[in-house]
Design a protein around this motif. Structure first.
Motif, short mmCIF file in Angstrom:
data_model
loop_
_atom_site.label_atom_id
_atom_site.label_comp_id
_atom_site.label_asym_id
_atom_site.label_seq_id
_atom_site.Cartn_x
_atom_site.Cartn_y
_atom_site.Cartn_z
N PRO A 155 0.83 -1.21 0.00
CA PRO A 155 0.00 0.00 0.00
C PRO A 155 0.86 1.26 0.00
CG PRO A 155 -0.80 -1.57 1.61
CD PRO A 155 0.52 -2.10 1.12
N MET A 156 0.38 2.30 -0.64
CA MET A 156 1.11 3.57 -0.74
C MET A 156 0.43 4.61 0.11
SD MET A 156 1.57 3.79 -4.84
CE MET A 156 1.84 2.31 -5.77
N SER A 157 1.22 5.42 0.82
CA SER A 157 0.63 6.49 1.62
C SER A 157 1.17 7.87 1.23
CB SER A 157 0.88 6.25 3.12
OG SER A 157 2.26 6.20 3.38
N ARG A 158 2.33 7.93 0.57
CA ARG A 158 2.88 9.22 0.13
C ARG A 158 2.11 9.72 -1.08
NH1 ARG A 158 7.46 7.82 -1.97
NH2 ARG A 158 7.76 9.89 -2.80
N PRO A 159 1.62 10.98 -1.04
CA PRO A 159 0.87 11.52 -2.18
C PRO A 159 1.60 11.38 -3.51
CG PRO A 159 0.62 12.97 -0.32
CD PRO A 159 1.65 11.94 0.08
N SER A 197 -5.53 -4.54 -4.97
CA SER A 197 -6.88 -5.09 -4.82
C SER A 197 -7.91 -4.39 -5.70
CB SER A 197 -7.32 -5.02 -3.36
OG SER A 197 -7.41 -3.66 -2.95
N MET A 198 -7.46 -3.40 -6.49
CA MET A 198 -8.37 -2.67 -7.37
C MET A 198 -8.34 -3.28 -8.77
SD MET A 198 -7.66 1.28 -6.50
CE MET A 198 -8.08 2.00 -4.96
N PRO A 199 -9.51 -3.44 -9.38
CA PRO A 199 -9.52 -3.95 -10.76
C PRO A 199 -8.98 -2.91 -11.73
CG PRO A 199 -11.74 -3.35 -10.08
CD PRO A 199 -10.85 -3.19 -8.87
N SER A 200 -8.37 -3.37 -12.80
CA SER A 200 -7.86 -2.47 -13.83
C SER A 200 -9.00 -1.83 -14.59
CB SER A 200 -6.99 -3.23 -14.83
OG SER A 200 -5.90 -3.79 -14.18
N GLN A 201 -8.75 -0.63 -15.09
CA GLN A 201 -9.73 0.05 -15.93
C GLN A 201 -9.02 0.52 -17.19
OE1 GLN A 201 -11.93 3.11 -14.03
NE2 GLN A 201 -12.88 1.74 -12.59
N VAL A 202 -9.68 0.32 -18.31
CA VAL A 202 -9.12 0.76 -19.58
C VAL A 202 -9.85 2.03 -19.99
CG1 VAL A 202 -8.80 0.18 -22.01
CG2 VAL A 202 -8.57 -1.59 -20.25
N ILE A 203 -9.08 3.05 -20.32
CA ILE A 203 -9.65 4.32 -20.74
C ILE A 203 -9.65 4.35 -22.27
CG2 ILE A 203 -9.38 6.83 -20.75
CD1 ILE A 203 -7.95 6.50 -18.04
N ASN A 204 -10.81 4.55 -22.85
CA ASN A 204 -10.93 4.65 -24.29
C ASN A 204 -10.70 6.11 -24.66
OD1 ASN A 204 -11.65 4.81 -26.95
ND2 ASN A 204 -13.50 3.59 -26.75
N GLU A 205 -9.43 6.43 -24.98
CA GLU A 205 -9.10 7.82 -25.28
C GLU A 205 -9.82 8.34 -26.50
OE1 GLU A 205 -4.90 8.21 -25.48
OE2 GLU A 205 -4.62 7.75 -23.37
N ALA A 206 -10.05 7.48 -27.49
CA ALA A 206 -10.75 7.93 -28.70
C ALA A 206 -12.16 8.41 -28.38
CB ALA A 206 -10.78 6.79 -29.71
N ALA A 207 -12.80 7.78 -27.42
CA ALA A 207 -14.17 8.17 -27.05
C ALA A 207 -14.19 9.48 -26.29
CB ALA A 207 -14.81 7.07 -26.21
N HIS A 208 -13.04 9.89 -25.77
CA HIS A 208 -12.99 11.11 -24.98
C HIS A 208 -12.15 12.19 -25.65
CE1 HIS A 208 -15.00 9.16 -21.66
NE2 HIS A 208 -14.23 8.11 -21.86
N GLY A 209 -11.86 12.05 -26.89
CA GLY A 209 -11.16 13.10 -27.62
C GLY A 209 -9.69 13.20 -27.32
N TYR A 210 -9.06 12.14 -26.84
CA TYR A 210 -7.62 12.13 -26.54
C TYR A 210 -7.19 13.27 -25.64
CZ TYR A 210 -7.40 8.66 -30.24
OH TYR A 210 -7.60 7.54 -30.99
N GLU A 211 -8.03 13.64 -24.68
CA GLU A 211 -7.67 14.75 -23.79
C GLU A 211 -7.05 14.25 -22.52
OE1 GLU A 211 -11.12 17.17 -23.27
OE2 GLU A 211 -11.18 17.68 -25.35
#
Length: 69
Positions: A3-7, A55-69
């Motif tokens: 686990p990480m605690s440093r920002p 313990s967190m599931p991975s998430q894939v970000i569809n950059e094309a759907a969001h305008g590559y921002e």
């Protein structure tokens, strides 16, 4: 993964997959805002909060759907 605690460690882990230009003003602003949010959250709890990303599931970000921002 521990686990990480440093920002900064939490921010580095979260932003790493995005491969942002580390010299850009936008990247510095994102880091500044995330650090503010994490530190504010930790202060509200009156102690550092460790985040265990293993313990967190991975998430894939569809950059094309969001305008590559």
């Amino acid at each position: 993964m521990e686990p990480m605690s440093r920002p900064q460690a939490i921010i580095d882990f979260c932003l790493d997959p995005l491969k942002l230009d580390t010299g850009s003003e936008a990247e510095r602003e994102v880091r500044r805002r995330l650090e503010h949010v994490i530190k504010t959250f930790q202060r509200k709890l009156a102690q550092p909060v460790a985040v265990d990303f293993s313990s967190m599931p991975s998430q894939v970000i569809n950059e094309a759907a969001h305008g590559y921002e």
